[in-house]
Enzyme design. Structure first.
Site, PDB file in Angstrom:
ATOM      1  CB  CYS A  81      52.459  37.450  45.829  1.00  0.00           C
ATOM      2  SG  CYS A  81      51.245  38.766  45.818  1.00  0.00           S
ATOM      3  CG  HIS A 126      51.083  34.601  48.748  1.00  0.00           C
ATOM      4  ND1 HIS A 126      51.359  35.745  49.451  1.00  0.00           N
ATOM      5  CD2 HIS A 126      50.314  34.976  47.685  1.00  0.00           C
ATOM      6  CE1 HIS A 126      50.794  36.773  48.842  1.00  0.00           C
ATOM      7  NE2 HIS A 126      50.146  36.337  47.771  1.00  0.00           N
ATOM      8  CG  ASN A 176      47.855  39.250  48.862  1.00  0.00           C
ATOM      9  OD1 ASN A 176      49.013  39.310  49.285  1.00  0.00           O
ATOM     10  ND2 ASN A 176      47.576  38.869  47.636  1.00  0.00           N
TER      11      ASN A 176
HETATM   12  O1  UT7 Z   1      48.643  37.438  45.567  1.00  0.00           O
HETATM   13  C1  UT7 Z   1      48.856  37.521  44.195  1.00  0.00           C
HETATM   14  C2  UT7 Z   1      48.024  36.583  43.452  1.00  0.00           C
HETATM   15  N1  UT7 Z   1      46.628  36.956  43.542  1.00  0.00           N
HETATM   16  C3  UT7 Z   1      45.746  36.005  43.762  1.00  0.00           C
HETATM   17  O2  UT7 Z   1      46.101  34.881  43.942  1.00  0.00           O
HETATM   18  C4  UT7 Z   1      44.285  36.397  43.701  1.00  0.00           C
HETATM   19  C5  UT7 Z   1      43.540  35.452  42.821  1.00  0.00           C
HETATM   20  N2  UT7 Z   1      42.144  35.806  42.602  1.00  0.00           N
HETATM   21  C6  UT7 Z   1      41.210  35.792  43.592  1.00  0.00           C
HETATM   22  O3  UT7 Z   1      41.528  35.587  44.724  1.00  0.00           O
HETATM   23  C7  UT7 Z   1      39.765  35.945  43.186  1.00  0.00           C
HETATM   24  O4  UT7 Z   1      39.649  35.876  41.794  1.00  0.00           O
HETATM   25  C8  UT7 Z   1      39.095  37.251  43.695  1.00  0.00           C
HETATM   26  C9  UT7 Z   1      38.928  37.218  45.186  1.00  0.00           C
HETATM   27  C10 UT7 Z   1      39.939  38.456  43.277  1.00  0.00           C
HETATM   28  C11 UT7 Z   1      37.701  37.393  43.079  1.00  0.00           C
HETATM   29  O5  UT7 Z   1      36.917  36.248  43.376  1.00  0.00           O
HETATM   30  P1  UT7 Z   1      36.157  35.454  42.218  1.00  0.00           P
HETATM   31  O6  UT7 Z   1      35.432  34.357  42.871  1.00  0.00           O
HETATM   32  O7  UT7 Z   1      37.167  35.089  41.165  1.00  0.00           O
HETATM   33  O8  UT7 Z   1      35.149  36.526  41.699  1.00  0.00           O
HETATM   34  P2  UT7 Z   1      34.968  37.123  40.225  1.00  0.00           P
HETATM   35  O9  UT7 Z   1      36.030  38.134  39.936  1.00  0.00           O
HETATM   36  O10 UT7 Z   1      34.768  36.006  39.251  1.00  0.00           O
HETATM   37  O11 UT7 Z   1      33.598  37.860  40.397  1.00  0.00           O
HETATM   38  C12 UT7 Z   1      32.373  37.144  40.639  1.00  0.00           C
HETATM   39  C13 UT7 Z   1      31.254  38.148  40.793  1.00  0.00           C
HETATM   40  C14 UT7 Z   1      31.192  39.156  39.657  1.00  0.00           C
HETATM   41  O12 UT7 Z   1      29.839  39.462  39.429  1.00  0.00           O
HETATM   42  P3  UT7 Z   1      29.030  38.797  38.211  1.00  0.00           P
HETATM   43  O13 UT7 Z   1      29.796  39.157  36.976  1.00  0.00           O
HETATM   44  O14 UT7 Z   1      29.048  37.323  38.511  1.00  0.00           O
HETATM   45  O15 UT7 Z   1      27.699  39.438  38.329  1.00  0.00           O
HETATM   46  C15 UT7 Z   1      31.892  40.354  40.231  1.00  0.00           C
HETATM   47  O16 UT7 Z   1      31.480  41.558  39.630  1.00  0.00           O
HETATM   48  O17 UT7 Z   1      31.445  38.905  41.994  1.00  0.00           O
HETATM   49  C16 UT7 Z   1      31.480  40.297  41.678  1.00  0.00           C
HETATM   50  N3  UT7 Z   1      32.443  40.951  42.569  1.00  0.00           N
HETATM   51  C17 UT7 Z   1      32.124  41.393  43.785  1.00  0.00           C
HETATM   52  N4  UT7 Z   1      30.964  41.390  44.474  1.00  0.00           N
HETATM   53  C18 UT7 Z   1      30.974  41.913  45.715  1.00  0.00           C
HETATM   54  C19 UT7 Z   1      33.767  41.186  42.351  1.00  0.00           C
HETATM   55  N5  UT7 Z   1      34.315  41.793  43.422  1.00  0.00           N
HETATM   56  C20 UT7 Z   1      33.314  41.937  44.317  1.00  0.00           C
HETATM   57  C21 UT7 Z   1      33.248  42.474  45.616  1.00  0.00           C
HETATM   58  N6  UT7 Z   1      32.073  42.438  46.270  1.00  0.00           N
HETATM   59  N7  UT7 Z   1      34.330  43.010  46.224  1.00  0.00           N
END
Ligand code: UT7
Length: 331
Positions: free
Chosen positions: A116, A256, A286
């Site tokens: 990225c 970004h 993204n």
């Molecule tokens: O561009 C390159 C660099 N990349 C980035 O900068 C991305 C960085 N990361 C992020 O933007 C975020 O971590 C994400 C958007 C990918 C995920 O958001 P998050 O707030 O970190 O969510 P998480 O992975 O901690 O998941 C929280 C909860 C989980 O459920 P439990 O374990 O709390 O029950 C996930 O299973 O949300 C659940 N979850 C979803 N729920 C609905 C994960 N993905 C989804 C989804 N829809 N698509």
């Protein structure tokens, strides 16, 4: 002798027609519009459909948009850099194909891959060639067909990424405008957290790697988020302190577009208010190497000659960095 500065003199863009909305994703994986919007800021993203169309298709369109708007003769371009994590082919430069297709018959071309951060690193390359005095027109294109490496059964990644391309032309500037400063970083610690495991030299493609879904992008979201928030904010802040800039000196933050919360955290750290923060993540998601040039193309009409812009990016590797640019033209 006065130093030659390298300035962006024109921009262009292309996004595919197909719009993949959060609503449609709800029919594909266990997710919902509310979760995607509140966690990422994304409402929709573009997907390149059509057999045989790769990253070069979008890169060419973005370059043609730039050439047509700026009335640039492609034969005068010295170098075409395609910043991408999804080249047309694993081997054979996408940039050399793009250069030929747009009529840049006197240019050489190469691809640059820094996930990225590819466009930001590419700016450093493009500007260095101009500052050296050796070349006078460098076309930098950020383009990615992320849909070619996304598993549309994996809700952790398929909601984030989109396809698109943006282009910027770098030329010498005799008023000191353009790239003023940059701070680029990388840290191999990140390799396990955001990667495609197979298809490279460590694990070449086999029927087994395909069966195990190892050719798709994998991300440990929470860890990447943590590193992205602190590192992007750190380097952006460094651009201000190192150049004795205060919040009121900055007209725009071009960060970004990975997650609205990461962009806002960076904006908070450098103290810029929301109206100075370029944002189009809600429309495109993204797009990896294309996020920053797409921002420039979307905000071009609002940019004024002399505006101070802070660029920042973070991506796989890890790779990250920031740049301080004085905008060089009114459109
Ligand atoms: O561009 C390159 C660099 N990349 C980035 O900068 C991305 C960085 N990361 C992020 O933007 C975020 O971590 C994400 C958007 C990918 C995920 O958001 P998050 O707030 O970190 O969510 P998480 O992975 O901690 O998941 C929280 C909860 C989980 O459920 P439990 O374990 O709390 O029950 C996930 O299973 O949300 C659940 N979850 C979803 N729920 C609905 C994960 N993905 C989804 C989804 N829809 N698509």
């Amino acid at each position: 002798m006065t130093k030659i500065t390298a300035a962006i003199s024109a921009v262009g863009k292309y996004v595919p027609e197909y719009v993949l909305t959060n609503k449609e994703l709800e029919t594909m994986v266990e997710t919902n519009d509310e979760w995607i919007t509140s966690r990422t800021g994304i409402k929709e993203r573009r997907i390149l459909k059509g057999e045989g169309l790769g990253t070069s298709f979008m890169a060419i369109k973005a370059a043609e948009d730039l050439l047509q708007k700026s009335k640039t003769n492609p034969a005068e371009i010295d170098l075409v850099i395609v910043a991408t994590a999804t080249p047309d082919l694993p081997v054979a430069s996408t940039a050399s194909y793009v250069a030929s297709e747009i009529g840049a018959t006197n240019a050489f071309g190469y691809d640059l891959q820094a996930a990225c951060s590819s466009f930001l690193y590419g700016m450093s390359n493009a500007a260095s060639y101009i500052e050296s005095g050796r070349y006078t027109k460098v076309l930098l294109i950020g383009a990615d067909k992320m849909s070619s490496i996304v598993d549309y059964k994996d809700r952790a990644t398929c909601i984030i990424f989109g396809d698109g391309a943006g282009a910027a032309l770098f030329e010498p500037n005799n008023e000191g405008l353009g790239l003023q400063d940059e701070y680029l970083r990388s840290d191999g610690i990140g390799r396990d957290f955001l990667r495609i495991e197979a298809g490279g030299s460590i694990m070449p493609a086999t029927t087994q790697t395909i069966k195990e879904n190892k050719h798709f992008i994998y991300q440990e979201g929470k860890t990447v988020f943590k590193y992205a928030v602190s590192n992007m904010a750190d380097v952006a802040e460094k651009m201000l302190t190192r150049n004795h800039l205060k919040e009121e000196d900055i007209q725009w933050l071009a960060a970004h577009q990975a997650n609205k919360r990461i962009i806002e955290a960076t904006a908070n750290r450098v103290g810029v208010t929301s109206e100075k923060v370029m944002m189009n993540i809600h429309r495109y998601g993204n797009t990896t190497s294309a996020t920053i040039p797409l921002l420039l193309a979307d905000y071009e009409r609002q940019l004024k000659k002399g505006d101070n812009l802070i660029f920042a990016a973070f991506g796989g590797g890890f790779t990250w960095g920031a740049a301080f640019v004085k905008w060089a033209y009114n459109s």
